[in-house]
Design a protein around this motif. Structure first.
Motif, PDB file in Angstrom:
ATOM      1  N   VAL A   1       0.644  -1.310   0.038  1.00 49.68           N
ATOM      2  CA  VAL A   1       0.024  -0.104   0.105  1.00 49.68           C
ATOM      3  C   VAL A   1       1.346   1.554  -0.145  1.00 49.68           C
ATOM      4  CG1 VAL A   1      -1.693   1.637   1.074  1.00 49.68           C
ATOM      5  CG2 VAL A   1      -1.645  -1.294   1.008  1.00 49.68           C
ATOM      6  N   ALA A   2       1.379   1.516  -1.429  1.00 47.25           N
ATOM      7  CA  ALA A   2       2.108   2.883  -1.583  1.00 47.25           C
ATOM      8  C   ALA A   2       1.122   3.969  -1.766  1.00 47.25           C
ATOM      9  CB  ALA A   2       3.053   2.627  -2.021  1.00 47.25           C
ATOM     10  N   PHE A   3       1.377   5.181  -1.124  1.00 43.96           N
ATOM     11  CA  PHE A   3       0.851   6.920  -1.248  1.00 43.96           C
ATOM     12  C   PHE A   3       1.974   6.842  -2.154  1.00 43.96           C
ATOM     13  CE2 PHE A   3      -0.654   7.288   2.657  1.00 43.96           C
ATOM     14  CZ  PHE A   3      -0.995   7.483   2.424  1.00 43.96           C
ATOM     15  N   ARG A   4       1.029   7.584  -3.694  1.00 41.99           N
ATOM     16  CA  ARG A   4       1.539   8.491  -5.089  1.00 41.99           C
ATOM     17  C   ARG A   4       2.066   8.770  -5.458  1.00 41.99           C
ATOM     18  NH1 ARG A   4      -2.068   6.468  -9.187  1.00 41.99           N
ATOM     19  NH2 ARG A   4      -3.666   6.567  -7.592  1.00 41.99           N
ATOM     20  N   CYS A   5       4.029   8.450  -5.044  1.00 40.96           N
ATOM     21  CA  CYS A   5       4.739   9.714  -5.195  1.00 40.96           C
ATOM     22  C   CYS A   5       6.185   8.599  -5.864  1.00 40.96           C
ATOM     23  CB  CYS A   5       4.669   9.937  -3.668  1.00 40.96           C
ATOM     24  SG  CYS A   5       5.666  11.319  -2.935  1.00 40.96           S
ATOM     25  N   GLY A   6       6.878   9.677  -6.020  1.00 45.71           N
ATOM     26  CA  GLY A   6       7.618   9.949  -6.895  1.00 45.71           C
ATOM     27  C   GLY A   6       7.474   8.719  -7.233  1.00 45.71           C
ATOM     28  N   SER A   7       8.113   6.786  -7.189  1.00 43.65           N
ATOM     29  CA  SER A   7       8.309   6.171  -8.156  1.00 43.65           C
ATOM     30  C   SER A   7       6.875   4.711  -8.465  1.00 43.65           C
ATOM     31  CB  SER A   7       9.691   5.566  -8.253  1.00 43.65           C
ATOM     32  OG  SER A   7       9.873   4.896  -6.607  1.00 43.65           O
ATOM     33  N   THR A   8       6.087   5.155  -7.172  1.00 38.78           N
ATOM     34  CA  THR A   8       5.733   4.438  -6.949  1.00 38.78           C
ATOM     35  C   THR A   8       4.701   3.810  -7.718  1.00 38.78           C
ATOM     36  OG1 THR A   8       3.780   5.566  -5.415  1.00 38.78           O
ATOM     37  CG2 THR A   8       5.547   5.089  -4.022  1.00 38.78           C
ATOM     38  N   PRO A   9       4.034   4.486  -8.820  1.00 33.13           N
ATOM     39  CA  PRO A   9       3.123   4.442  -9.992  1.00 33.13           C
ATOM     40  C   PRO A   9       4.001   2.945 -10.861  1.00 33.13           C
ATOM     41  CG  PRO A   9       3.123   6.503  -9.137  1.00 33.13           C
ATOM     42  CD  PRO A   9       4.047   6.219  -8.586  1.00 33.13           C
ATOM     43  N   GLU A  10       5.339   3.526 -10.714  1.00 30.16           N
ATOM     44  CA  GLU A  10       6.102   2.752 -11.135  1.00 30.16           C
ATOM     45  C   GLU A  10       6.441   1.711 -11.249  1.00 30.16           C
ATOM     46  OE1 GLU A  10       9.624   4.530 -13.386  1.00 30.16           O
ATOM     47  OE2 GLU A  10       8.772   6.122 -12.688  1.00 30.16           O
ATOM     48  N   VAL A  11       6.534   1.073  -9.838  1.00 30.10           N
ATOM     49  CA  VAL A  11       6.627  -0.465  -9.551  1.00 30.10           C
ATOM     50  C   VAL A  11       5.267  -1.082  -8.643  1.00 30.10           C
ATOM     51  CG1 VAL A  11       7.350  -1.609  -7.051  1.00 30.10           C
ATOM     52  CG2 VAL A  11       8.572   1.226  -8.666  1.00 30.10           C
ATOM     53  N   VAL A  12       4.581  -0.176  -8.030  1.00 24.26           N
ATOM     54  CA  VAL A  12       2.940  -1.003  -7.823  1.00 24.26           C
ATOM     55  C   VAL A  12       2.678  -0.898  -9.038  1.00 24.26           C
ATOM     56  CG1 VAL A  12       1.240  -0.990  -6.063  1.00 24.26           C
ATOM     57  CG2 VAL A  12       3.653  -0.258  -5.697  1.00 24.26           C
ATOM     58  N   GLU A  13       1.843  -2.481  -9.478  1.00 31.21           N
ATOM     59  CA  GLU A  13       0.880  -2.261  -9.874  1.00 31.21           C
ATOM     60  C   GLU A  13      -0.617  -2.330  -9.280  1.00 31.21           C
ATOM     61  OE1 GLU A  13       1.968  -5.207 -13.551  1.00 31.21           O
ATOM     62  OE2 GLU A  13       2.821  -5.645 -12.174  1.00 31.21           O
ATOM     63  N   ASP A  14      -1.692  -1.579  -9.340  1.00 29.04           N
ATOM     64  CA  ASP A  14      -2.369  -0.760  -8.859  1.00 29.04           C
ATOM     65  C   ASP A  14      -3.904  -2.285  -8.716  1.00 29.04           C
ATOM     66  OD1 ASP A  14      -3.858   0.705  -7.149  1.00 29.04           O
ATOM     67  OD2 ASP A  14      -5.267   1.561  -8.456  1.00 29.04           O
ATOM     68  N   GLY A  15      -3.689  -2.428  -8.352  1.00 22.93           N
ATOM     69  CA  GLY A  15      -5.546  -3.787  -8.000  1.00 22.93           C
ATOM     70  C   GLY A  15      -4.726  -5.402  -8.089  1.00 22.93           C
ATOM     71  N   ALA A  16      -2.884  -4.807  -8.635  1.00 25.71           N
ATOM     72  CA  ALA A  16      -2.316  -6.157  -8.491  1.00 25.71           C
ATOM     73  C   ALA A  16      -1.836  -7.016  -7.621  1.00 25.71           C
ATOM     74  CB  ALA A  16      -2.499  -6.371 -10.349  1.00 25.71           C
ATOM     75  N   THR A  17      -0.728  -5.030  -7.140  1.00 20.95           N
ATOM     76  CA  THR A  17       0.735  -5.824  -6.528  1.00 20.95           C
ATOM     77  C   THR A  17       0.247  -5.458  -5.125  1.00 20.95           C
ATOM     78  OG1 THR A  17       1.768  -4.624  -7.316  1.00 20.95           O
ATOM     79  CG2 THR A  17       1.908  -6.500  -8.352  1.00 20.95           C
ATOM     80  N   GLY A  18      -0.462  -4.252  -5.329  1.00 23.02           N
ATOM     81  CA  GLY A  18      -1.056  -3.278  -4.130  1.00 23.02           C
ATOM     82  C   GLY A  18      -1.875  -2.553  -4.688  1.00 23.02           C
ATOM     83  N   TYR A  19      -2.061  -1.725  -3.596  1.00 22.69           N
ATOM     84  CA  TYR A  19      -3.104  -0.203  -3.641  1.00 22.69           C
ATOM     85  C   TYR A  19      -2.010   0.866  -4.009  1.00 22.69           C
ATOM     86  CZ  TYR A  19      -6.685  -3.590  -3.399  1.00 22.69           C
ATOM     87  OH  TYR A  19      -7.313  -4.442  -3.304  1.00 22.69           O
TER      88      TYR A  19
END
Length: 370
Positions: A275-293
């Motif tokens: 569960v990551a805040f949408r900041c910096g690189s997180t949208p490139e790493v976390v696949e929303d709804g698949a590997t986290g949110y």
């Protein structure tokens, strides 16, 4: 290919406890060796590596008990050692920010420099403009934003050895925070999220000297006054599978432009969603709804953490293996090295070497001749 890896000297390679850059260098180096390349690692003597090690200090700086030491002197000595051997390598891969630029300006065409930190600092643009001949690699696309005109050659996301982490098919009912206790990492958000969910939170974190006041005055009272929170301090790689694998979710509540965030893929390797805040690189790493949110507020984070246990942990692990294994990272870097070699001008031999006939049994190198 003959490749040199040049690491910072602050932590062991890999680190014994907390540490990001040196951990990535360790895993990249070993993966390149496994792929059949001749790799030399310049590092402190306490490095554990499959490559040829050139020890440039007796031990890494941070855990060295010596009271008086100079990190600048240590790194300058290492760069001098690399410079003496520069002709031994096809590629010299630096992970030392920009400190090597003045030393290697004549050899920039055989170097790759990966930048591991934040780049929104006042004095950086002038450095990368002045030494624009050095090809740079970013660890996320977002990391580049403060320096869009720098000499970027590629983005290569970090990777970790798949066998280093055990997959955990079932969590044990708690949330996890792993990293540093610092304002930009927002451990206070992690505590708030867990508390409002009435769910246990385990915190494995390093407290740097620079963040001691923040810990003592702000975070420590929140930890000690909350029965849901367990602070376990720094942990090493051998402890991470159990710590991360037992969590329903890793909380990554950052409030700064994180260049990558290694702990996110460490959690995924265990099958644990993020569960990551949408900041910096997180949208490139976390696949929303698949590997986290990906979330933007504490309220969204609370809702995401409440549902994270419903995600398919086997799928999380599979995505890690596909996108973030050490082998995947090494293959991407080999593409960068290959591009560097292709750009390098052909070094023609002197005319005498071309026209002078060889005497019988005379050994002469034809390196460089068509």
């Amino acid at each position: 290919m003959k490749i040199a890896q040049v690491t910072p000297l602050y932590e062991a390679v890999p680190p014994k406890l907390y540490g990001g850059t040196e951990r990535v260098v360790a895993h990249l180096t070993d993966a390149l060796v496994e792929l059949g390349h001749e790799v030399t690692l310049f590092a402190a003597a306490d490095a554990a590596t499959r490559a040829r090690l050139i020890p440039v200090r007796d031990q890494a700086i941070r855990l060295d008990p010596t009271a008086l030491k100079s990190d600048l002197a240590a790194h300058m000595s290492m760069l001098s050692e690399v410079l003496e051997r520069v002709d031994e390598f096809d590629v010299i891969h630096f992970h030392t920010d920009m400190i090597h630029f003045p030393f290697f300006a004549r050899h920039a065409d055989r170097t790759v420099t990966t930048l591991h930190g934040r780049l929104d600092l006042k004095d950086l643009p002038g450095v990368y403009e002045h030494w624009g001949e050095f090809g740079l690699v970013s660890i996320s696309d977002d990391q580049r934003r403060p320096l869009p005109l720098a000499n970027w050659r590629a983005t290569v996301h970090h990777g970790m050895p798949a066998e280093l982490y055990r997959f955990s098919p079932a969590p044990q009912g708690y949330l996890a925070f792993l990293g540093r206790i610092s304002p930009e990492k927002r451990p206070d958000r992690a505590i708030e999220i867990a508390t409002r969910l009435n769910k246990p939170l385990k915190m494995a974190a390093k407290v740097d000297a620079a963040d001691k006041v923040y810990w003592e005055t702000f975070i420590r009272p929140m930890v000690e006054g909350n029965p849901l929170v367990e602070f376990v301090g720094e942990i090493g790689d051998h402890q991470k599978s159990a710590f991360l694998g037992g969590a329903e979710a890793l909380l990554f509540p950052i409030d700064w432009p994180e260049p990558f965030g290694l702990v996110m893929i460490e959690a995924m390797a265990c099958g644990t969603p993020v569960v990551a805040f949408r900041c910096g690189s997180t949208p490139e790493v976390v696949e929303d709804g698949a590997t986290g949110y990906l979330v933007d507020t504490v309220e969204q984070a609370i809702a995401a953490a409440a549902h994270a246990h419903q995600l398919d942990r086997e799928a999380v692990r599979a995505r890690f293996e596909l996108r973030f294994s050490a082998t995947a990272m090494a293959r991407r870097y080999l593409d960068v090295y290959g591009d560097l070699l292709a750009r390098r001008p052909f070094a023609e031999a002197p005319l005498d070497d071309v026209v002078t006939p060889l005497r019988p049994h005379e050994g002469r190198s034809f390196a460089g001749l068509a």
